[in-house]
Design an enzyme around this catalytic site. Structure first.
Site, PDB file in Angstrom:
ATOM      1  N   LYS A  68      -3.081 -12.319  -1.578  1.00 13.62           N
ATOM      2  CA  LYS A  68      -3.275 -13.101  -0.308  1.00 13.62           C
ATOM      3  C   LYS A  68      -5.002 -13.644  -0.518  1.00 13.62           C
ATOM      4  O   LYS A  68      -5.019 -14.746   0.112  1.00 13.62           O
ATOM      5  CB  LYS A  68      -3.455 -12.128   0.743  1.00 13.62           C
ATOM      6  CG  LYS A  68      -2.043 -11.607   1.019  1.00 13.62           C
ATOM      7  CD  LYS A  68      -2.154 -10.872   2.304  1.00 13.62           C
ATOM      8  CE  LYS A  68      -0.529 -10.015   2.399  1.00 13.62           C
ATOM      9  NZ  LYS A  68      -0.574  -9.112   3.417  1.00 13.62           N
ATOM     10  N   ALA A 131     -11.283  -0.707   5.090  1.00 12.68           N
ATOM     11  CA  ALA A 131     -12.121  -1.913   4.837  1.00 12.68           C
ATOM     12  C   ALA A 131     -11.633  -2.850   3.805  1.00 12.68           C
ATOM     13  O   ALA A 131     -12.482  -3.542   3.205  1.00 12.68           O
ATOM     14  CB  ALA A 131     -13.849  -1.440   4.898  1.00 12.68           C
ATOM     15  N   GLY A 132     -10.433  -2.504   3.471  1.00 13.43           N
ATOM     16  CA  GLY A 132      -9.909  -3.598   2.550  1.00 13.43           C
ATOM     17  C   GLY A 132      -9.172  -4.739   3.033  1.00 13.43           C
ATOM     18  O   GLY A 132      -9.385  -5.161   4.126  1.00 13.43           O
ATOM     19  N   MET A 214      -0.589   1.171   9.185  1.00 13.86           N
ATOM     20  CA  MET A 214       0.027  -0.034   8.819  1.00 13.86           C
ATOM     21  C   MET A 214       0.960  -0.100   7.765  1.00 13.86           C
ATOM     22  O   MET A 214       1.826  -0.626   7.253  1.00 13.86           O
ATOM     23  CB  MET A 214      -1.201  -0.917   8.686  1.00 13.86           C
ATOM     24  CG  MET A 214      -2.018  -1.453   9.931  1.00 13.86           C
ATOM     25  SD  MET A 214      -3.447  -2.496   9.678  1.00 13.86           S
ATOM     26  CE  MET A 214      -2.911  -3.845   8.408  1.00 13.86           C
TER      27      MET A 214
HETATM   28  P1  ATR Z   1      -5.822  -3.425   0.750  1.00 12.82           P
HETATM   29  O1  ATR Z   1      -5.809  -4.901   0.337  1.00 12.82           O
HETATM   30  O2  ATR Z   1      -4.225  -2.824   0.799  1.00 12.82           O
HETATM   31  O3  ATR Z   1      -6.462  -3.050   1.987  1.00 12.82           O
HETATM   32  P2  ATR Z   1      -7.624  -2.522  -0.986  1.00 12.82           P
HETATM   33  O4  ATR Z   1      -8.634  -3.724  -0.610  1.00 12.82           O
HETATM   34  O5  ATR Z   1      -7.627  -1.646  -2.144  1.00 12.82           O
HETATM   35  O6  ATR Z   1      -6.480  -2.372  -0.356  1.00 12.82           O
HETATM   36  O7  ATR Z   1      -8.536  -1.254   0.253  1.00 12.82           O
HETATM   37  C1  ATR Z   1      -7.836   0.007   0.399  1.00 12.82           C
HETATM   38  C2  ATR Z   1      -8.457   0.501   1.402  1.00 12.82           C
HETATM   39  O8  ATR Z   1      -8.093   1.938   1.530  1.00 12.82           O
HETATM   40  C3  ATR Z   1      -9.911   0.771   1.429  1.00 12.82           C
HETATM   41  O9  ATR Z   1     -10.442   0.762   2.439  1.00 12.82           O
HETATM   42  C4  ATR Z   1      -9.990   2.180   0.610  1.00 12.82           C
HETATM   43  O10 ATR Z   1     -11.129   2.799   0.775  1.00 12.82           O
HETATM   44  P3  ATR Z   1     -12.415   2.734  -0.232  1.00 12.82           P
HETATM   45  O11 ATR Z   1     -13.126   1.384   0.233  1.00 12.82           O
HETATM   46  O12 ATR Z   1     -13.392   3.602  -0.052  1.00 12.82           O
HETATM   47  O13 ATR Z   1     -11.874   2.517  -1.582  1.00 12.82           O
HETATM   48  C5  ATR Z   1      -8.870   2.861   1.345  1.00 12.82           C
HETATM   49  N1  ATR Z   1      -8.407   3.914   0.776  1.00 12.82           N
HETATM   50  C6  ATR Z   1      -7.213   4.012  -0.286  1.00 12.82           C
HETATM   51  N2  ATR Z   1      -7.196   5.303  -0.475  1.00 12.82           N
HETATM   52  C7  ATR Z   1      -7.750   6.137   0.158  1.00 12.82           C
HETATM   53  C8  ATR Z   1      -7.737   7.330   0.375  1.00 12.82           C
HETATM   54  N3  ATR Z   1      -7.095   8.256  -0.280  1.00 12.82           N
HETATM   55  N4  ATR Z   1      -8.639   8.008   1.450  1.00 12.82           N
HETATM   56  C9  ATR Z   1      -9.140   7.242   2.249  1.00 12.82           C
HETATM   57  N5  ATR Z   1      -9.334   6.083   2.023  1.00 12.82           N
HETATM   58  C10 ATR Z   1      -8.512   5.376   1.115  1.00 12.82           C
END
Ligand code: ATR
Length: 271
Positions: A68, A131-132, A214
């Protein structure tokens, strides 16, 4: 003879994609004739694929993970929401031949919450967890609904701060979020994929708080299960958002808006 317009969703992996099934349902419903395919395209081939697809007469593309953000960089023209989210999930060529990018994820989320679940967003205090890319894609449309406050919390705080700055919302440290109450909590992390809970505690649930994950899966996600166990009466998962973001893309491409309720019933029935 007129060619049947060709649409395609691209991502890597792509096998799991439900978009072909969803768009076929919409087209049948509208007695419209389209071809819709799913293709695995890796990062290195993305630009060539997109250019060739449209040069050879393709009508529209959906972009899914992990492309994306890269697809966003290829566009000649972007909506305001796509510009702010720095990600697109829908591409098409306009009448001047420009490659246009839109992000329908936020519209899909809002339509699901407001229209399908009957939950107002205006004047509510909203917390986005994560915040991803998933969070970034929906903030613009949430703000457009005039909530009282939009806050964001993330395991890695500096990422929440960066997004908060871009969208002019409030970034909370986890311990500070744990001391506040919210009317609507949206899990935009991928934590459900690994069966973990994102940063959340029961003190954050205002009376009548609604919780939205989501992500979606056959069974309740960990987040939805946690919300139910903590007395949340209205829990939602991302299946409705998936259908609604597709309906928005279909509308952009075809100019007619599908009715989503029959498809949602069918998909929920099949789960
Ligand atoms: P996407 O594009 O699907 O949002 P991403 O950019 O990898 O994927 O972001 C994943 C999000 O999920 C991030 O906010 C991540 O937190 P970090 O920024 O600290 O990595 C969060 N996330 C993923 N696994 C997590 C977990 N087990 N507990 C809490 N937050 C998680």
């Amino acid at each position: 003879m007129k060619r049947t317009p060709l649409y395609c969703v691209i991502g890597d992996p792509i096998k799991h994609s439900r978009s072909p099934e969803i768009h076929k349902f919409f087209a049948d419903q509208q007695t419209d004739s389209i071809h819709y395919e799913a293709k695995r395209v890796d990062e290195a081939s993305l630009q060539n694929f997109v250019m060739n697809f449209f040069e050879s007469g393709g009508a529209g593309l959906n972009i899914t993970l992990p492309h994306k953000e890269s697809a966003f960089l290829l566009c000649d023209k972007l909506s305001e929401r796509a510009t702010l989210s720095r990600a697109v999930n829908t591409l098409f060529i306009d009448n001047r031949g420009l490659l246009c990018g839109e992000n329908t994820d936020g519209l899909g989320l809002v339509r699901d919450i407001v229209d399908n679940h009957g939950i107002a967003i205006s004047n509510k205090s909203i917390l986005i967890i994560g915040a991803g890319g998933a969070a970034r894609g929906v903030i613009y449309d949430l703000i457009s609904c005039n909530p009282a406050l939009v806050s964001i919390v993330n395991r890695t705080h500096h990422k929440a701060e960066a997004l908060a700055k871009r969208f002019n919302i409030k970034a909370l440290e986890i311990r500070s979020a744990f001391e506040k109450e919210f009317d609507l909590i949206i899990n935009a992390t991928s934590s459900s994929l690994v069966g973990e809970l994102p940063p959340i505690c029961s003190a954050m649930l205002a009376p009548n708080c609604c919780c939205y994950d989501m992500m979606y899966s056959k069974e309740d996600t960990v987040f939805v299960r946690w919300a139910k166990q903590n007395g949340v009466l209205h829990t939602m998962d991302g299946l409705g958002m998936l259908v609604e973001q597709a309906a928005e893309a279909f509308f952009l491409w075809r100019g007619s808006r599908p009715t989503t309720t029959p498809l949602l019933k069918k998909l929920r029935g099949a789960r």
